[in-house]
Enzyme design. Structure first.
Site: not given
Length: 339
Positions: A43, A45, A48, A170
């Site tokens: 995945g 973000g 990153v 977050d």
């Protein structure tokens, strides 16, 4: 002639040149991180990417998740994300809880990039599963699944808030990783965590709450006092995501038309003013359609998304209630035999 006497120090073994040590993991084992193309991407973000690293050796090793700066990241932002990654490594190294992804190593890959090696918490994020469910035309997750996620995430937040005096900062479905069929549920991405004082407030004037816009509470949007209850608001919206399969405050548009037109259609139909007006508030939820079995989760969502932070429950209170409900449910399903 008398032999000369030498002091013992004259026969010391010559010192060998000091070896340059390889970076090591938490157990003291040298770590070698492959270049990105040789790892499966899990995945991404902000700034990153996260990769799956299968560890080879004589013994069977659990895989790791490797977080590193995106090579396509704007040059001016690289130092910002590097600093955040270093901070996350420092924080994560001090955390140990079954509902929080564990630290493994902080090192440098062969391509020279800094890497945070973490416990492999699961194949997909909760957000991935929400998107998949929506694409398959399904409705809300089964209530048992939502209650399980609610309890495990609340336990992780309880540990952060009460034991480590940290605000996650977050909370959202993207930062919850799932293994298998919800066999393991873990909070990840503590890179923007903030220290809490004895009053559960972020009192450091230099600390800045980052979060993600749709999940931000009113106090974060209006530069108010940030407490542990900011995480609770975002936690409530994470449960809402599981019940609606949507992103808070972003209406999911009908995508039956051509895929090429989806982005253009979204831009035309998106009401930016209405979106910003709704931020920090409780999004609508059709409890009637969900049905009575979801009542507990609907009530928890409503409590967590109160505009007044003081009216929101603490993580400790949430865990206490959910664990009590879990025990009660088990008792109600037991078969009682009367002689």
């Amino acid at each position: 002639m008398e032999a000369s006497k030498e002091s013992p120090s004259a026969f010391k073994t010559p010192c060998k040149p000091a070896k340059v040590k390889s970076p090591v993991n938490a157990c003291g084992t040298p770590v070698t991180i492959p270049a990105s193309p040789f790892m499966k991407k899990l995945g991404c973000g902000t700034g990153v990417n996260v990769y799956l690293m299968n560890r080879m050796g004589k013994q069977t090793h659990s895989p790791w998740a490797i977080k590193k700066i995106n090579s396509k990241c704007a040059q001016g932002q690289v130092s910002v994300y590097q600093k955040r990654l270093c901070e996350e490594a420092k924080i994560l190294k001090d955390l140990k809880h079954p509902n929080i992804v564990g630290f493994r190593a902080f090192t440098t890959a062969k391509d020279g990039s800094k890497c945070l090696a973490m416990e492999f918490g699961g194949e997909q994020s909760l957000n991935d599963l929400i998107e998949k469910r929506r694409e398959e035309g399904l409705q809300a997750f089964p209530v048992d699944t939502i209650e399980k996620v609610a309890l495990h995430v609340a336990r992780g937040l309880l540990y952060l808030h009460n034991e480590k005096k940290l605000l996650h900062g977050d909370m959202k479905s993207c930062n919850v990783v799932i293994k298998g069929d919800f066999e393991s549920i873990k909070i990840c991405d503590v890179g923007v965590s903030l220290p809490l004082d004895e009053n559960m407030q972020v009192s450091d004037p230099k600390a800045h709450y980052i979060g993600t816009e749709p999940w931000k509470p009113k106090e974060a949007l209006e530069d108010g006092v940030i407490t542990d209850k900011a995480d609770i608001f975002a936690y409530g919206l994470t449960l809402w995501e599981m019940m609606t399969l949507s992103v808070p405050h972003l209406e999911m548009l009908d995508t039956e038309g051509d895929e090429d037109d989806d982005d253009e259609s979204f831009e035309e139909d998106f009401d930016e003013d209405a979106y910003y007006e709704r931020l920090g508030s409780r999004p609508a939820l059709d409890a009637v359609t969900l049905g009575g079995s979801y009542q507990r989760m609907v009530e928890l969502f409503c409590l967590c998304t109160e505009e007044d932070p003081q009216k929101r429950p603490s993580a400790a209170h949430i865990v206490q209630v959910l664990e009590s409900n879990s025990q009660l449910s088990k008792q109600n399903t037991e078969v009682i035999v009367i002689d």
